[in-house]
Design a protein around this motif. Structure first.
Motif, PDB file in Angstrom:
ATOM      1  N   GLU A  10       0.816  -1.220   0.000  1.00  0.00           N
ATOM      2  CA  GLU A  10       0.000   0.000   0.000  1.00  0.00           C
ATOM      3  C   GLU A  10       0.845   1.264   0.000  1.00  0.00           C
ATOM      4  N   THR A  11       2.049   1.193   0.565  1.00  0.00           N
ATOM      5  CA  THR A  11       2.931   2.363   0.583  1.00  0.00           C
ATOM      6  C   THR A  11       3.809   2.441  -0.661  1.00  0.00           C
ATOM      7  N   GLY A  12       3.614   1.508  -1.588  1.00  0.00           N
ATOM      8  CA  GLY A  12       4.346   1.537  -2.847  1.00  0.00           C
ATOM      9  C   GLY A  12       5.782   1.065  -2.759  1.00  0.00           C
ATOM     10  N   LYS A  13       6.147   0.462  -1.635  1.00  0.00           N
ATOM     11  CA  LYS A  13       7.530  -0.004  -1.487  1.00  0.00           C
ATOM     12  C   LYS A  13       7.800  -1.264  -2.302  1.00  0.00           C
ATOM     13  N   ILE A  14       6.760  -2.076  -2.508  1.00  0.00           N
ATOM     14  CA  ILE A  14       6.925  -3.292  -3.300  1.00  0.00           C
ATOM     15  C   ILE A  14       5.808  -3.393  -4.328  1.00  0.00           C
ATOM     16  N   LYS A  15       6.174  -3.757  -5.534  1.00  0.00           N
ATOM     17  CA  LYS A  15       5.209  -4.055  -6.583  1.00  0.00           C
ATOM     18  C   LYS A  15       5.134  -5.574  -6.736  1.00  0.00           C
ATOM     19  N   THR A  16       3.956  -6.073  -7.033  1.00  0.00           N
ATOM     20  CA  THR A  16       3.771  -7.526  -7.128  1.00  0.00           C
ATOM     21  C   THR A  16       4.093  -7.996  -8.548  1.00  0.00           C
ATOM     22  N   GLU A  17       5.398  -7.970  -8.866  1.00  0.00           N
ATOM     23  CA  GLU A  17       5.858  -8.376 -10.197  1.00  0.00           C
ATOM     24  C   GLU A  17       6.346  -9.826 -10.212  1.00  0.00           C
ATOM     25  N   HIS A  18       7.289 -10.158  -9.339  1.00  0.00           N
ATOM     26  CA  HIS A  18       7.874 -11.497  -9.315  1.00  0.00           C
ATOM     27  C   HIS A  18       7.789 -12.069  -7.899  1.00  0.00           C
ATOM     28  N   LEU A  19       7.604 -13.393  -7.816  1.00  0.00           N
ATOM     29  CA  LEU A  19       7.522 -14.081  -6.525  1.00  0.00           C
ATOM     30  C   LEU A  19       8.437 -15.297  -6.539  1.00  0.00           C
ATOM     31  N   LEU A  20       9.209 -15.469  -5.459  1.00  0.00           N
ATOM     32  CA  LEU A  20      10.002 -16.678  -5.225  1.00  0.00           C
ATOM     33  C   LEU A  20       9.491 -17.323  -3.948  1.00  0.00           C
ATOM     34  N   ILE A  21       9.051 -18.586  -4.044  1.00  0.00           N
ATOM     35  CA  ILE A  21       8.553 -19.290  -2.864  1.00  0.00           C
ATOM     36  C   ILE A  21       9.415 -20.510  -2.569  1.00  0.00           C
ATOM     37  N   GLY A  22       9.553 -20.797  -1.268  1.00  0.00           N
ATOM     38  CA  GLY A  22      10.275 -21.975  -0.811  1.00  0.00           C
ATOM     39  C   GLY A  22       9.359 -22.895  -0.037  1.00  0.00           C
ATOM     40  N   ASN A  23       9.971 -23.828   0.688  1.00  0.00           N
ATOM     41  CA  ASN A  23       9.194 -24.876   1.346  1.00  0.00           C
ATOM     42  C   ASN A  23       8.247 -24.335   2.409  1.00  0.00           C
ATOM     43  N   GLY A  24       8.565 -23.172   2.974  1.00  0.00           N
ATOM     44  CA  GLY A  24       7.683 -22.585   3.973  1.00  0.00           C
ATOM     45  C   GLY A  24       6.295 -22.300   3.425  1.00  0.00           C
ATOM     46  N   PHE A  25       6.221 -21.989   2.138  1.00  0.00           N
ATOM     47  CA  PHE A  25       4.921 -21.738   1.499  1.00  0.00           C
ATOM     48  C   PHE A  25       4.068 -23.001   1.514  1.00  0.00           C
ATOM     49  N   SER A  26       4.663 -24.129   1.103  1.00  0.00           N
ATOM     50  CA  SER A  26       3.902 -25.379   1.043  1.00  0.00           C
ATOM     51  C   SER A  26       3.589 -25.925   2.429  1.00  0.00           C
ATOM     52  N   ILE A  27       4.539 -25.797   3.365  1.00  0.00           N
ATOM     53  CA  ILE A  27       4.292 -26.262   4.731  1.00  0.00           C
ATOM     54  C   ILE A  27       3.135 -25.487   5.351  1.00  0.00           C
ATOM     55  N   GLY A  28       3.011 -24.211   4.989  1.00  0.00           N
ATOM     56  CA  GLY A  28       1.904 -23.411   5.498  1.00  0.00           C
ATOM     57  C   GLY A  28       0.551 -23.949   5.072  1.00  0.00           C
ATOM     58  N   LEU A  29       0.519 -24.648   3.938  1.00  0.00           N
ATOM     59  CA  LEU A  29      -0.726 -25.230   3.452  1.00  0.00           C
ATOM     60  C   LEU A  29      -0.880 -26.695   3.848  1.00  0.00           C
ATOM     61  N   TRP A  30       0.262 -27.390   4.015  1.00  0.00           N
ATOM     62  CA  TRP A  30       0.214 -28.816   4.358  1.00  0.00           C
ATOM     63  C   TRP A  30       1.433 -29.126   5.218  1.00  0.00           C
ATOM     64  N   LEU A 255      10.977  -8.065  -6.580  1.00  0.00           N
ATOM     65  CA  LEU A 255      10.889  -9.488  -6.255  1.00  0.00           C
ATOM     66  C   LEU A 255      10.441  -9.670  -4.809  1.00  0.00           C
ATOM     67  N   THR A 256       9.410 -10.490  -4.605  1.00  0.00           N
ATOM     68  CA  THR A 256       8.967 -10.888  -3.269  1.00  0.00           C
ATOM     69  C   THR A 256       9.479 -12.296  -2.988  1.00  0.00           C
ATOM     70  N   ILE A 257      10.051 -12.501  -1.803  1.00  0.00           N
ATOM     71  CA  ILE A 257      10.562 -13.817  -1.405  1.00  0.00           C
ATOM     72  C   ILE A 257       9.811 -14.247  -0.151  1.00  0.00           C
ATOM     73  N   TYR A 258       9.152 -15.397  -0.247  1.00  0.00           N
ATOM     74  CA  TYR A 258       8.301 -15.860   0.857  1.00  0.00           C
ATOM     75  C   TYR A 258       8.528 -17.350   1.104  1.00  0.00           C
ATOM     76  N   GLY A 259       8.697 -17.718   2.376  1.00  0.00           N
ATOM     77  CA  GLY A 259       8.850 -19.127   2.732  1.00  0.00           C
ATOM     78  C   GLY A 259      10.172 -19.718   2.305  1.00  0.00           C
ATOM     79  N   HIS A 260      11.175 -18.875   2.124  1.00  0.00           N
ATOM     80  CA  HIS A 260      12.485 -19.341   1.639  1.00  0.00           C
ATOM     81  C   HIS A 260      13.579 -18.820   2.557  1.00  0.00           C
ATOM     82  N   ASP A 261      14.381 -19.742   3.099  1.00  0.00           N
ATOM     83  CA  ASP A 261      15.431 -19.370   4.044  1.00  0.00           C
ATOM     84  C   ASP A 261      16.636 -18.736   3.361  1.00  0.00           C
ATOM     85  N   LEU A 262      16.879 -19.086   2.094  1.00  0.00           N
ATOM     86  CA  LEU A 262      18.085 -18.659   1.377  1.00  0.00           C
ATOM     87  C   LEU A 262      19.333 -19.002   2.192  1.00  0.00           C
TER      88      LEU A 262
END
Length: 335
Positions: A10-30, A255-262
């Motif tokens: 909402e503050t314009g700091k991030i645009k939803t252009e690219h997403l990188l997801i790791g195992n945390g994303f899937s564990i959150g669902l299962w 780029l948004t990075i979610y559920g990824h430890d890197l």
């Protein structure tokens, strides 16, 4: 205080252009996709010495064990020690990992009942690319969901005959592009070295078609090596994985990075691809808020030339729903 993802948007700091997801994303669902569940599922199928490795290393992390076996192989070669048994153990543990993912994998009906795939809008809000390092079928289901909503999404596989889809590296500037950076359960390389994607083929659920394909000796295409150097070597040896990796390196913008430890030892190849990309802004989700200072310092050290914002990972799902349906989840955004 760490911001929510919605606040960054909402503050314009991030645009939803690219997403990188790791195992945390899937564990959150299962939750059974976590390493402890995978290990318990495969524990009795492993050799006694394999189990001892997990016990001595005090871990259920398959990739960490594989990394240590690779290290032992290197040491043994220096001293001209026998390595055959270690190599067999390495391959056995690799196969146990993918078998574990298949065994604990829900069908999409289970996911729908427990967590509501139909109300997961993660892919919906991004405009350019989705990158995943997960093997499971959750990204596939979200892909199908968007397709059914008449959103153009491209995973680079095209129909070729009745049973499988073939890899076709043709990009479409008007579509959301989906990349499986480390492969997936539903991808495999056939005897002619053609990369194919499994179809349901009369099965009610895709996971059943995957199981049938594996029973026909079609081993899923997946990268499970512990060390990032070994992961990158496998990626570079496969034209589909190489295409996905190069595509990550070629992105620009936000780029948004979610559920990824890197993790530095396991994921440096991913970090390097982002460093060498034209990404300007990164929004990185932090799960363990007790370690937010250490995590933010580590992530900033990876990307000193990029603008980085951090958000509370626990806010991501709710934020995504709001971004997708801002009027109390009313009408979705138009793309």
């Amino acid at each position: 205080m760490i911001a929510s993802y919605q606040e960054l948007f909402e503050t314009g700091k991030i645009k939803t252009e690219h997403l990188l997801i790791g195992n945390g994303f899937s564990i959150g669902l299962w939750k059974d996709f976590n390493y402890s569940s995978l290990y318990e599922n495969q524990r009795e199928t492993l050799d006694y010495k394999d189990r001892r490795l997990f016990e001595e290393l005090h871990t259920t992390n398959f990739e960490y064990v594989l990394e240590n076996i690779k290290r032992a192989l290197s040491i043994n070669k220096i001293f001209s020690y026998e390595t055959d048994e270690l190599i067999v153990s390495y391959e056995r543990i690799k196969r146990a990992l993918i078998n574990g993912v298949v065994n604990v994998h829900p069908n999409n009906f289970d996911i729908q009942l427990n967590n509501g795939i139909d109300t997961n809008y993660t892919f919906s809000i991004f405009t350019n690319s989705i990158f995943t390092t997960n093997y499971d079928l959750i990204p596939y289901w979200l892909h199908v969901k968007l397709h059914n909503q008449h959103r153009t999404i491209n995973d680079f596989f095209r129909r070729n005959g009745l049973y499988y889809l073939n890899f076709t590296p043709k990009k479409n500037d008007d579509s959301l592009n989906l990349y499986y950076l480390h492969g997936g359960l539903h991808l495999f390389v056939n005897e002619e070295n053609v990369i194919e994607k499994v179809r349901k083929n009369g099965h009610e659920f895709l996971i059943d078609a995957v199981t049938e394909s594996m029973e026909q000796n079609n081993i899923p295409l997946y990268v499970s090596e512990g060390k990032w150097e070994d992961k990158l070597e496998q990626i570079q040896s496969n034209k589909y994985l190489r295409f996905c990796y190069n595509s990550l390196r070629d992105i620009s913008g936000h780029l948004t990075i979610y559920g990824h430890d890197l993790n530095e030892s396991a994921d440096k190849h991913i970090v390097d691809a982002i460093i060498n990309s034209n990404v300007d802004v990164i929004a990185y989700g932090i799960y363990d808020l007790d370690r937010k200072e250490a995590t933010s310092e580590r992530i900033r050290s990876y990307f000193p030339d990029k603008e980085i914002y951090f958000f509370n990972s626990m806010t991501f799902d709710k934020s995504v729903k709001y971004i997708s349906h801002p009027l109390a989840w009313g009408e979705p955004r138009n793309w």
